[in-house]
Design a protein around this motif. Structure first.
Motif, PDB file in Angstrom:
ATOM      1  N   GLY A  50      94.060  39.061 -65.018  1.00  0.00           N
ATOM      2  CA  GLY A  50      94.219  38.783 -66.428  1.00  0.00           C
ATOM      3  C   GLY A  50      93.890  37.356 -66.795  1.00  0.00           C
ATOM      4  O   GLY A  50      94.131  36.420 -66.035  1.00  0.00           O
ATOM      5  N   ILE A  51      93.334  37.187 -67.978  1.00  0.00           N
ATOM      6  CA  ILE A  51      93.012  35.870 -68.530  1.00  0.00           C
ATOM      7  C   ILE A  51      93.697  35.783 -69.890  1.00  0.00           C
ATOM      8  O   ILE A  51      93.371  36.537 -70.805  1.00  0.00           O
ATOM      9  CB  ILE A  51      91.487  35.670 -68.680  1.00  0.00           C
ATOM     10  CG1 ILE A  51      90.788  35.895 -67.334  1.00  0.00           C
ATOM     11  CG2 ILE A  51      91.178  34.279 -69.215  1.00  0.00           C
ATOM     12  CD1 ILE A  51      89.272  35.949 -67.431  1.00  0.00           C
ATOM     13  N   ASN A  52      94.660  34.880 -69.991  1.00  0.00           N
ATOM     14  CA  ASN A  52      95.456  34.742 -71.208  1.00  0.00           C
ATOM     15  C   ASN A  52      95.033  33.471 -71.942  1.00  0.00           C
ATOM     16  O   ASN A  52      95.345  32.369 -71.499  1.00  0.00           O
ATOM     17  CB  ASN A  52      96.943  34.699 -70.869  1.00  0.00           C
ATOM     18  CG  ASN A  52      97.818  34.583 -72.099  1.00  0.00           C
ATOM     19  OD1 ASN A  52      97.363  34.817 -73.214  1.00  0.00           O
ATOM     20  ND2 ASN A  52      99.072  34.228 -71.901  1.00  0.00           N
ATOM     21  N   LEU A  53      94.347  33.617 -73.059  1.00  0.00           N
ATOM     22  CA  LEU A  53      93.841  32.465 -73.797  1.00  0.00           C
ATOM     23  C   LEU A  53      94.839  31.900 -74.783  1.00  0.00           C
ATOM     24  O   LEU A  53      94.518  30.985 -75.536  1.00  0.00           O
ATOM     25  CB  LEU A  53      92.557  32.850 -74.545  1.00  0.00           C
ATOM     26  CG  LEU A  53      91.384  33.292 -73.677  1.00  0.00           C
ATOM     27  CD1 LEU A  53      90.149  33.496 -74.537  1.00  0.00           C
ATOM     28  CD2 LEU A  53      91.110  32.285 -72.577  1.00  0.00           C
ATOM     29  N   LEU A  54      96.056  32.416 -74.763  1.00  0.00           N
ATOM     30  CA  LEU A  54      97.062  32.019 -75.733  1.00  0.00           C
ATOM     31  C   LEU A  54      98.260  31.424 -75.015  1.00  0.00           C
ATOM     32  O   LEU A  54      98.410  31.582 -73.799  1.00  0.00           O
ATOM     33  CB  LEU A  54      97.445  33.222 -76.576  1.00  0.00           C
ATOM     34  CG  LEU A  54      96.210  33.834 -77.265  1.00  0.00           C
ATOM     35  CD1 LEU A  54      96.516  35.209 -77.798  1.00  0.00           C
ATOM     36  CD2 LEU A  54      95.707  32.939 -78.372  1.00  0.00           C
ATOM     37  N   PRO A  55      99.122  30.698 -75.701  1.00  0.00           N
ATOM     38  CA  PRO A  55     100.245  30.049 -75.015  1.00  0.00           C
ATOM     39  C   PRO A  55     101.112  31.048 -74.271  1.00  0.00           C
ATOM     40  O   PRO A  55     101.464  32.107 -74.811  1.00  0.00           O
ATOM     41  CB  PRO A  55     101.022  29.395 -76.164  1.00  0.00           C
ATOM     42  CG  PRO A  55     100.009  29.194 -77.231  1.00  0.00           C
ATOM     43  CD  PRO A  55      99.082  30.373 -77.132  1.00  0.00           C
ATOM     44  N   ALA A  56     101.458  30.723 -73.034  1.00  0.00           N
ATOM     45  CA  ALA A  56     102.247  31.641 -72.216  1.00  0.00           C
ATOM     46  C   ALA A  56     103.682  31.761 -72.698  1.00  0.00           C
ATOM     47  O   ALA A  56     104.392  32.685 -72.298  1.00  0.00           O
ATOM     48  CB  ALA A  56     102.226  31.176 -70.757  1.00  0.00           C
ATOM     49  N   ASP A  57     104.131  30.853 -73.562  1.00  0.00           N
ATOM     50  CA  ASP A  57     105.522  30.880 -74.012  1.00  0.00           C
ATOM     51  C   ASP A  57     105.658  31.491 -75.402  1.00  0.00           C
ATOM     52  O   ASP A  57     106.718  31.419 -76.013  1.00  0.00           O
ATOM     53  CB  ASP A  57     106.105  29.466 -74.026  1.00  0.00           C
ATOM     54  CG  ASP A  57     105.472  28.583 -75.097  1.00  0.00           C
ATOM     55  OD1 ASP A  57     104.278  28.796 -75.414  1.00  0.00           O
ATOM     56  OD2 ASP A  57     106.167  27.709 -75.628  1.00  0.00           O
ATOM     57  N   GLY A  58     104.607  32.082 -75.931  1.00  0.00           N
ATOM     58  CA  GLY A  58     104.687  32.644 -77.265  1.00  0.00           C
ATOM     59  C   GLY A  58     103.533  33.561 -77.556  1.00  0.00           C
ATOM     60  O   GLY A  58     102.697  33.835 -76.701  1.00  0.00           O
ATOM     61  N   LYS A  59     103.491  34.066 -78.773  1.00  0.00           N
ATOM     62  CA  LYS A  59     102.498  35.046 -79.160  1.00  0.00           C
ATOM     63  C   LYS A  59     101.700  34.527 -80.347  1.00  0.00           C
ATOM     64  O   LYS A  59     102.274  34.082 -81.339  1.00  0.00           O
ATOM     65  CB  LYS A  59     103.199  36.353 -79.521  1.00  0.00           C
ATOM     66  CG  LYS A  59     102.281  37.484 -79.958  1.00  0.00           C
ATOM     67  CD  LYS A  59     103.110  38.691 -80.360  1.00  0.00           C
ATOM     68  CE  LYS A  59     102.234  39.787 -80.931  1.00  0.00           C
ATOM     69  NZ  LYS A  59     103.035  40.860 -81.539  1.00  0.00           N
ATOM     70  N   VAL A  60     100.373  34.578 -80.240  1.00  0.00           N
ATOM     71  CA  VAL A  60      99.492  34.223 -81.341  1.00  0.00           C
ATOM     72  C   VAL A  60      98.608  35.432 -81.607  1.00  0.00           C
ATOM     73  O   VAL A  60      97.840  35.849 -80.740  1.00  0.00           O
ATOM     74  CB  VAL A  60      98.615  33.003 -81.018  1.00  0.00           C
ATOM     75  CG1 VAL A  60      97.624  32.736 -82.143  1.00  0.00           C
ATOM     76  CG2 VAL A  60      99.481  31.770 -80.766  1.00  0.00           C
ATOM     77  N   CYS A  61      98.748  36.024 -82.783  1.00  0.00           N
ATOM     78  CA  CYS A  61      97.997  37.244 -83.038  1.00  0.00           C
ATOM     79  C   CYS A  61      97.837  37.441 -84.534  1.00  0.00           C
ATOM     80  O   CYS A  61      98.668  36.994 -85.326  1.00  0.00           O
ATOM     81  CB  CYS A  61      98.712  38.449 -82.429  1.00  0.00           C
ATOM     82  SG  CYS A  61      97.670  39.936 -82.334  1.00  0.00           S
ATOM     83  N   SER A  62      96.775  38.129 -84.921  1.00  0.00           N
ATOM     84  CA  SER A  62      96.579  38.496 -86.317  1.00  0.00           C
ATOM     85  C   SER A  62      97.284  39.805 -86.646  1.00  0.00           C
ATOM     86  O   SER A  62      97.285  40.241 -87.793  1.00  0.00           O
ATOM     87  CB  SER A  62      95.080  38.608 -86.631  1.00  0.00           C
ATOM     88  OG  SER A  62      94.437  39.435 -85.677  1.00  0.00           O
ATOM     89  N   PHE A  63      97.858  40.455 -85.627  1.00  0.00           N
ATOM     90  CA  PHE A  63      98.733  41.608 -85.805  1.00  0.00           C
ATOM     91  C   PHE A  63     100.148  41.227 -85.377  1.00  0.00           C
ATOM     92  O   PHE A  63     100.338  40.337 -84.552  1.00  0.00           O
ATOM     93  CB  PHE A  63      98.286  42.792 -84.949  1.00  0.00           C
ATOM     94  CG  PHE A  63      97.163  43.607 -85.521  1.00  0.00           C
ATOM     95  CD1 PHE A  63      96.605  43.326 -86.756  1.00  0.00           C
ATOM     96  CD2 PHE A  63      96.652  44.678 -84.806  1.00  0.00           C
ATOM     97  CE1 PHE A  63      95.573  44.091 -87.279  1.00  0.00           C
ATOM     98  CE2 PHE A  63      95.624  45.452 -85.312  1.00  0.00           C
ATOM     99  CZ  PHE A  63      95.078  45.164 -86.549  1.00  0.00           C
ATOM    100  N   ASP A  64     101.117  41.920 -85.918  1.00  0.00           N
ATOM    101  CA  ASP A  64     102.525  41.713 -85.565  1.00  0.00           C
ATOM    102  C   ASP A  64     103.135  43.086 -85.277  1.00  0.00           C
ATOM    103  O   ASP A  64     104.111  43.508 -85.901  1.00  0.00           O
ATOM    104  CB  ASP A  64     103.246  41.025 -86.725  1.00  0.00           C
ATOM    105  CG  ASP A  64     104.593  40.446 -86.323  1.00  0.00           C
ATOM    106  OD1 ASP A  64     104.860  40.356 -85.122  1.00  0.00           O
ATOM    107  OD2 ASP A  64     105.367  40.099 -87.228  1.00  0.00           O
TER     108      ASP A  64
END
Length: 257
Positions: free
Chosen positions: A23-37
């Motif tokens: 897996g490659i996670n381009l977003l902060p590992a301590d939170g969620k960044v998304c255009s969906f919720d």
């Protein structure tokens, strides 16, 4: 004080749909960044997952990925796929296109047989650079849970303006070089029945899939406890029925339970 940032690379893990996946996670590992919720997301709602750490940089992703691939070539296991996933929407990263180029180059150096996959909710495919980058990967997996905008507003809770028709037109522009991924589930939310396995939802969705003409459709259901406990899995029989309808239209389909 020195801050130790988590690696943007995780795994290898066994994916229900993709095999041995790094897996490659381009977003902060301590939170969620998304255009969906999404109400079914195991990460929890965005309001509960505000990241404190910055996005990993292009250089950090490239260095961490090369280190992990080098170790895997020496010690195993060989990955089947390098998967962009994690806490939210990978195409939201401002350097997503450049990171895709780096990933393909590293894949070719260390594991040329491995595939590169991106799991996306398709909300940024209108951006030319994102569209071009997704066209380069082996598995361009785009989310389309239904074609009912009101249902999507409840289920996926998009931020900003969302139009299923606009997303479908964007998917069609790939000319079949994409995979459609759809979550089917049952239960309720805010007093509304959220069962999208019925023909009321499935048949219009199927017509959109025919328009998009993807090379494959992946259908699945929730796999973990979600923030809303009234949601339930779709049954294997329901998923098999939907997959059979897709195959009858001449499009390969898989169902994951």
């Amino acid at each position: 004080m020195t801050v130790i940032y988590p690696s943007p690379i995780f795994g290898p893990v066994h994916s229900r749909r993709l095999g041995v996946s790094l897996g490659i996670n381009l977003l902060p590992a301590d939170g969620k960044v998304c255009s969906f919720d999404c109400i079914y997301c195991e990460c929890g709602f965005n309001a509960d997952r505000r990241p404190r750490l910055p996005l990993p940089t292009r250089e950090e992703v490239r260095a961490a990925l090369e280190e992990r691939l080098s170790d895997m070539r020496a010690n195993g296991p060989a990955p089947d796929v390098l998967t962009f996933a994690g806490n939210g929407e990978p195409t939201a990263h401002p350097h997503f296109p450049e990171i895709i180029d780096d990933t393909i180059a590293l894949r070719d150096r260390y594991f040329p047989e491995a595939k590169v996959s991106v799991l996306s909710n398709a909300t940024f495919i209108h951006r030319p650079a994102v569209f071009e980058a997704l066209g380069k990967v082996d598995n361009n997996i785009l989310k389309l849970d239904t074609v009912d905008d009101e249902y999507i507003r409840l289920l996926d809770r998009p931020r900003g303006d969302y139009s299923a028709r606009r997303v479908i037109e964007g998917m069609k522009a790939f000319g079949g070089r994409c995979v459609v991924q759809t979550m089917f589930l049952k239960g309720g939310y805010m007093g509304r029945e959220m069962d999208n396995t019925s023909d009321r939802f499935v048949l219009p969705w199927l017509e959109a899939v025919k328009e998009i003409a993807p090379r494959q459709v992946m259908i699945y259901t929730i796999d973990r406890e979600t923030p809303d406990h009234d949601l339930r899995k779709a049954t294997p029989e329901e998923l098999d029925r939907i997959a059979a309808l897709v195959r009858a239209a001449g499009i390969p389909a898989t169902a994951s339970y």
